[in-house]
Design a protein around this motif. Structure first.
Motif, PDB file in Angstrom:
ATOM      1  N   MET A 123       0.848  -1.204   0.000  1.00 39.22           N
ATOM      2  CA  MET A 123       0.000   0.000   0.000  1.00 39.22           C
ATOM      3  C   MET A 123       0.887   1.260   0.000  1.00 39.22           C
ATOM      4  O   MET A 123       0.662   2.198  -0.731  1.00 39.22           O
ATOM      5  N   GLN A 124       1.863   1.305   0.867  1.00 39.01           N
ATOM      6  CA  GLN A 124       2.896   2.362   0.987  1.00 39.01           C
ATOM      7  C   GLN A 124       2.379   3.699   1.497  1.00 39.01           C
ATOM      8  O   GLN A 124       2.957   4.273   2.401  1.00 39.01           O
ATOM      9  N   SER A 125       1.286   4.223   0.935  1.00 36.76           N
ATOM     10  CA  SER A 125       0.773   5.518   1.394  1.00 36.76           C
ATOM     11  C   SER A 125      -0.677   5.641   0.923  1.00 36.76           C
ATOM     12  O   SER A 125      -1.059   5.014  -0.066  1.00 36.76           O
ATOM     13  N   ALA A 126      -1.441   6.466   1.641  1.00 37.81           N
ATOM     14  CA  ALA A 126      -2.800   6.752   1.171  1.00 37.81           C
ATOM     15  C   ALA A 126      -2.834   8.098   0.470  1.00 37.81           C
ATOM     16  O   ALA A 126      -3.898   8.574   0.071  1.00 37.81           O
ATOM     17  N   ASN A 127      -1.666   8.731   0.328  1.00 35.40           N
ATOM     18  CA  ASN A 127      -1.601  10.083  -0.218  1.00 35.40           C
ATOM     19  C   ASN A 127      -1.152  10.021  -1.686  1.00 35.40           C
ATOM     20  O   ASN A 127      -0.086   9.487  -1.989  1.00 35.40           O
ATOM     21  N   GLU A 128      -1.986  10.589  -2.566  1.00 32.80           N
ATOM     22  CA  GLU A 128      -1.708  10.457  -4.005  1.00 32.80           C
ATOM     23  C   GLU A 128      -0.392  11.125  -4.402  1.00 32.80           C
ATOM     24  O   GLU A 128       0.343  10.624  -5.245  1.00 32.80           O
ATOM     25  N   ARG A 129      -0.076  12.256  -3.778  1.00 29.02           N
ATOM     26  CA  ARG A 129       1.164  12.942  -4.152  1.00 29.02           C
ATOM     27  C   ARG A 129       2.377  12.080  -3.819  1.00 29.02           C
ATOM     28  O   ARG A 129       3.333  11.995  -4.582  1.00 29.02           O
ATOM     29  N   GLU A 130       2.306  11.428  -2.649  1.00 33.23           N
ATOM     30  CA  GLU A 130       3.420  10.547  -2.255  1.00 33.23           C
ATOM     31  C   GLU A 130       3.510   9.347  -3.201  1.00 33.23           C
ATOM     32  O   GLU A 130       4.605   8.960  -3.621  1.00 33.23           O
ATOM     33  N   LEU A 131       2.359   8.772  -3.554  1.00 35.94           N
ATOM     34  CA  LEU A 131       2.379   7.610  -4.465  1.00 35.94           C
ATOM     35  C   LEU A 131       2.951   7.999  -5.826  1.00 35.94           C
ATOM     36  O   LEU A 131       3.696   7.232  -6.436  1.00 35.94           O
ATOM     37  N   ARG A 132       2.627   9.230  -6.295  1.00 41.54           N
ATOM     38  CA  ARG A 132       3.164   9.679  -7.594  1.00 41.54           C
ATOM     39  C   ARG A 132       4.671   9.916  -7.486  1.00 41.54           C
ATOM     40  O   ARG A 132       5.430   9.553  -8.376  1.00 41.54           O
ATOM     41  N   LEU A 133       5.116  10.502  -6.376  1.00 41.37           N
ATOM     42  CA  LEU A 133       6.554  10.725  -6.203  1.00 41.37           C
ATOM     43  C   LEU A 133       7.306   9.394  -6.228  1.00 41.37           C
ATOM     44  O   LEU A 133       8.397   9.288  -6.777  1.00 41.37           O
ATOM     45  N   PHE A 134       6.698   8.374  -5.641  1.00 39.51           N
ATOM     46  CA  PHE A 134       7.325   7.040  -5.612  1.00 39.51           C
ATOM     47  C   PHE A 134       7.199   6.321  -6.962  1.00 39.51           C
ATOM     48  O   PHE A 134       7.782   5.255  -7.139  1.00 39.51           O
ATOM     49  N   ALA A 135       6.370   6.897  -7.883  1.00 43.31           N
ATOM     50  CA  ALA A 135       6.050   6.233  -9.161  1.00 43.31           C
ATOM     51  C   ALA A 135       5.443   4.858  -8.931  1.00 43.31           C
ATOM     52  O   ALA A 135       5.721   3.911  -9.669  1.00 43.31           O
TER      53      ALA A 135
END
Ligand code: SF4
Length: 387
Positions: A123-135
């Protein structure tokens, strides 16, 4: 003599895309190699098992990479090879790591049907900005959609992986990720403090100033917040980075932390069995070629092994202390240690232990030695003295 129960780790080195923080041994655009890889893996499992199916296995962990890129037929083949070539405990824990985007009810039910009984979801994060940064390939809505399907498929032992201490992350976005996680009520939660690994885009971006460097104090605050929220929600911390509902400790990882034997197969896997630590060929293509060679080495070494080191008693003790002190409640069990090494830990390192007890870094009771909360932050000081 019956060998003690082993763990088995299988590394699946394929991903569809590479996450920006990831330094694992995993490759993109290699999907066409998967069928040949599965052939090689099945062959390696047979070689690692030896002539007789007498190596008892208590746990199997299929990790990566992205094991959920393999088809159900490929998983069935891997698991049936394990069943026929090892002495797999009937109550064995059989885990698989998955990417949320690969999961639907058919696939999940198939995994459960083949014998997987523990699922780990990145899952890693529920935050879209963080998920995009992680690709990351998935967005959080996907996790929300698949969660009920995971339970519907019959998985009652599920882990969610989360990352904290990343650039742009705030205490608020971390709290939201934890709130979302608790809403799912998983059985197990693993927290990873983001590391800036050599060769990753994320490290390059931090170094060229295009993204901010994570703040160590804020990262420590995030860990404290997680500890508090997970504790209040009834989760039990049992390792520095792992929490679970009672009875849902990851038995596979406990095997590592107790410094007990595990067999590693697949490209870039590590193993510790038969008194030897070893690692295997990193490149999937060379791995496939190596498994076409005739095996010449004894258990647990296979033609995929590129490095092996015998572990002497002093190193075994050092590894046992180093790994065991990660266990926040169990720590080092004094009786288990004495039975394994024929000497009491308090006799062996009494002075050093007394010094760190006095300094508030170690706690000793009748049965265990553990790091105190302060000791966890200064574990390198304690371990340097002990080892
Ligand atoms: S999915 Fe996992 S293994 Fe694959 S690139 Fe991302 S972090 Fe690495």
């Amino acid at each position: 003599m019956t060998p003690s129960p082993h763990a088995l780790y299988i590394h699946i080195p394929f991903c569809t895309t590479k996450c920006t923080y990831c330094a694992f041994n995993t490759y993109t655009h290699l999907e066409t190699l998967i069928p040949a890889f599965v052939d090689a893996l099945v062959n390696e499992l047979k070689i690692a098992a030896g002539e007789q199916p007498n190596t008892p296995l208590a746990t199997v962990f299929v990790g990566g990479g992205t094991p959920s890129l393999l088809t159900l037929e490929q998983h069935a083949r891997i698991l049936s090879t394990i069943r026929s070539h090892f002495d797999l405990d009937t109550g064995a824990e059989i885990s698989i790591e998955t990417n949320p985007n690969d999961l639907d009810l058919t696939y999940l039910s198939g995994l459960r049907h083949e014998g997987y009984n523990r699922l780990s979801v990145g899952m890693q994060s529920a935050n879209e900005r963080e998920l995009r940064l992680f690709a990351r390939r998935h967005d959080h809505a996907v996790v929300t959609q698949i969660w009920p399907l995971i339970r519907q498929a019959g998985f009652d032992n599920v882990n969610l992986d989360l990352i904290y201490g990343s650039p742009f992350q705030t205490l608020d976005t971390w709290r939201q990720t934890l709130d979302e996680t608790l809403r799912f009520a998983p059985d197990h939660i693993s927290l990873y403090a983001l590391g800036l690994e050599d060769g990753t885009p994320l490290k390059a971006w931090v170094e060229d100033g295009s993204v901010p460097r994570p703040d160590d104090d804020l990262t420590a605050d995030m860990y404290d917040l997680a500890t508090e929220m997970l504790d209040q929600a009834g989760y039990r911390q049992y390792e520095i980075s792992n929490w679970c509902k009672p009875g849902h400790e990851c038995r596979h990882n406990l095997q590592y932390w107790r410094n007990l034997p595990y067999i590693g197969v697949g490209p870039g896997a590590h193993g510790y069995a038969g008194g030897v630590r070893y690692s295997t060929e990193l490149s999937p293509q060379r791995y496939v070629r190596r498994l076409q060679e005739t095996p010449v080495n004894p258990f647990p070494l296979t033609p995929a092994v590129i490095e092996s080191t015998p572990v002497d008693r002093a190193n075994e003790i050092a590894d046992t202390l180093m790994m065991g002190l990660r266990l926040t409640r169990e720590g080092i069990e004094l009786d288990t240690f004495a039975a394994r090494f024929g000497v009491s830990l308090l006799e062996l390192h009494g002075e050093v232990i007394a010094k760190h007890v006095q300094a508030g870094l170690l706690h000793v009771d009748d049965a265990h030695i553990t790091l105190t909360e302060r000791g966890r932050f200064l574990s390198n000081v304690v371990l340097r003295d002990l080892i």
